[in-house]
Design an enzyme around this catalytic site. Structure first.
Site, short mmCIF file in Angstrom:
data_model
loop_
_atom_site.label_atom_id
_atom_site.label_comp_id
_atom_site.label_asym_id
_atom_site.label_seq_id
_atom_site.Cartn_x
_atom_site.Cartn_y
_atom_site.Cartn_z
N ARG A 77 0.80 -1.22 0.00
CA ARG A 77 0.00 0.00 0.00
C ARG A 77 0.84 1.28 0.00
O ARG A 77 0.58 2.20 -0.79
CB ARG A 77 -0.94 0.05 1.22
CG ARG A 77 -2.21 -0.73 1.04
CD ARG A 77 -2.66 -1.32 2.35
NE ARG A 77 -1.72 -2.35 2.73
CZ ARG A 77 -1.86 -3.64 2.37
NH1 ARG A 77 -2.93 -4.03 1.73
NH2 ARG A 77 -0.95 -4.54 2.70
N THR A 78 1.82 1.34 0.88
CA THR A 78 2.55 2.60 1.01
C THR A 78 3.27 2.91 -0.29
O THR A 78 3.18 4.03 -0.81
CB THR A 78 3.53 2.54 2.20
OG1 THR A 78 2.79 2.15 3.36
CG2 THR A 78 4.19 3.88 2.44
N LYS A 107 25.34 -4.26 -3.00
CA LYS A 107 26.81 -4.26 -3.11
C LYS A 107 27.45 -3.64 -1.88
O LYS A 107 28.66 -3.48 -1.82
CB LYS A 107 27.24 -3.45 -4.34
CG LYS A 107 26.69 -3.95 -5.66
CD LYS A 107 27.19 -3.04 -6.79
CE LYS A 107 26.49 -3.33 -8.10
NZ LYS A 107 26.75 -2.26 -9.09
N ARG A 128 11.51 3.70 3.16
CA ARG A 128 11.14 2.72 4.20
C ARG A 128 12.38 1.89 4.51
O ARG A 128 13.05 1.41 3.61
CB ARG A 128 10.01 1.81 3.72
CG ARG A 128 9.78 0.64 4.68
CD ARG A 128 8.53 -0.13 4.39
NE ARG A 128 7.34 0.63 4.73
CZ ARG A 128 6.11 0.14 4.69
NH1 ARG A 128 5.91 -1.10 4.31
NH2 ARG A 128 5.07 0.89 5.00
N HIS A 156 5.53 5.99 11.37
CA HIS A 156 4.97 5.86 10.02
C HIS A 156 4.03 7.06 9.85
O HIS A 156 2.81 6.91 9.83
CB HIS A 156 4.24 4.53 9.90
CG HIS A 156 3.93 4.09 8.51
ND1 HIS A 156 4.00 4.92 7.41
CD2 HIS A 156 3.53 2.87 8.02
CE1 HIS A 156 3.66 4.23 6.32
NE2 HIS A 156 3.37 2.99 6.68
C1 NCD Z 1 1.94 -1.09 8.11
C2 NCD Z 1 3.43 -0.90 8.20
O1 NCD Z 1 4.17 -1.18 7.25
O2 NCD Z 1 3.84 -0.44 9.26
N1 NCD Z 1 1.51 -1.28 6.78
C3 NCD Z 1 1.28 -0.16 6.02
O3 NCD Z 1 2.14 0.64 5.79
N2 NCD Z 1 0.04 0.02 5.56
C4 NCD Z 1 1.40 -2.10 9.05
C5 NCD Z 1 1.95 -3.48 9.06
O4 NCD Z 1 2.84 -3.85 8.30
O5 NCD Z 1 1.44 -4.27 9.87
#
Ligand code: NCD
Length: 329
Positions: A77-78, A107, A128, A156
């Site tokens: 999703r993100t 590398k 991320r 997040h």
């Molecule tokens: C979450 C995350 O990555 O922290 N997912 C997201 O970004 N929608 C929640 C999760 O992974 O449980």
């Protein structure tokens, strides 16, 4: 050589301008950067984005802008919503989202060098990474905005913005709500970020988790310092009849050093249609997703199941954020 004919007539090309909206050029590292004014601004822009997408699908607001998406941890999703957001605003992306194994990270390149490379091509970087503080570190090296898409069990922030926006749009207000957070409150970064954002409002909070997954003391102390009505419990039954929002989360398997411990708690909760029969008529069930058994499929048809609408809000919020930090909103 024949005389070179200019490719561009610069007098006719519009100059690159940026608005000053208080967010332009800003790194988005933590929800601590958002006060109620900034929240209201982003939410108003997100509503405009929603309307625009529904009417025409896309615009060229961010034409000429490039976003680098750098994901050292899995994401559906993100990453997709940042990509969709950029595309719908006419910009483009550098996708390093299929695991960094195909990039020079494999590398041995450091995060600092990877980010200083990407900013040579891109106007902003979404990151991320499994380590707390990684987004801050990247932002210290980068001169373009860095947006934290999850730094390990840290924060997040863009998820918390879309979560709060979902609550506001679904229930019409935030003030006065009873919000229950359920699941892995220790390792869930979305829980840390959303909890902190909610401290700006007069809400009551209930934290439901097994003992070993309780909300970290640091976050709990912030809740207490804010004077919020908050309680902890192990049992969903204690909150189900009263909650306006059930915010359900996955037990974060990847954060466990001892998988036997994960096995003990992984099936602790399941929200089912039977349980939902005890909930208020006007309430919502949310989940940042992915779910791995915490919400039964038999809840999906319930109009109170808001988690897929929540997914779509993620795109509108990220459109608003990108336009703002790139100075086009
Ligand atoms: C979450 C995350 O990555 O922290 N997912 C997201 O970004 N929608 C929640 C999760 O992974 O449980």
């Amino acid at each position: 050589m024949t005389e070179l004919k200019p490719l561009f007539n610069f007098d006719q090309l519009p100059a690159k301008t940026t608005n000053s909206n208080g967010l332009t050029g800003m790194d988005v590292i933590s929800v601590d950067q958002f006060d109620p004014d900034k929240l209201a601004y982003i939410f108003a822009r997100a509503r405009e984005m929603r309307e625009m997408v529904r009417r025409v699908g896309g615009t060229d607001l961010l034409k000429g802008y490039v976003l680098a998406c750098l994901f050292y941890e899995p994401s559906t999703r993100t990453s997709s919503s940042f990509i969709a957001a950029m595309e719908r605003l006419g910009g483009s992306i550098i996708p390093i989202t299929q695991g960094v194994k195909f990039s020079s990270v494999s590398k041995g390149e450091t995060l600092a060098d990877t980010v200083r490379t990407l900013e040579q091509y891109a106007d902003a970087v979404v990151l991320r990474h499994p380590e707390i503080g990684s987004a801050k570190l990247a932002a210290d090296y980068a001169s373009v905005p860095v947006l934290n898409a999850g730094d390990g069990p840290g924060e997040h922030p863009t998820q918390a913005l879309l979560d709060l926006f979902t609550i506001r749009e679904e229930l019409g207000q935030i003030e006065g709500l009873k919000i229950a957070m359920i699941g892995d409150l220790k390792n869930g970064r979305t829980v840390q970020s959303l909890t902190k954002l909610l401290l700006h409002f007069d809400v009551s909070l209930r934290f439901v988790s097994p003992e070993i997954l309780r909300l970290p003391l640091k976050t709990m102390n912030q809740v207490i310092d804010a004077g919020i009505d908050a309680r902890e419990t192990h049992d969903v039954a204690d909150v189900i009849d009263n909650a306006d929002v059930l915010y359900v989360t996955r037990v974060q398997k990847e954060r466990f050093a001892d998988l036997a411990q994960y096995e003990q708690v992984k099936d602790y909760y399941e929200i089912t249609a039977d349980l939902m029969a005890k909930a208020k008529e006007k309430m919502i069930v949310m989940h940042p997703l992915p779910r791995v058994g915490e919400i039964h499929y038999n809840v999906d048809a319930d109009p109170r199941a808001a988690y897929f609408r929540q997914v779509q809000n993620g795109m509108f919020i990220r459109m608003a954020l990108l336009a703002a930090v790139l100075g086009q909103a």
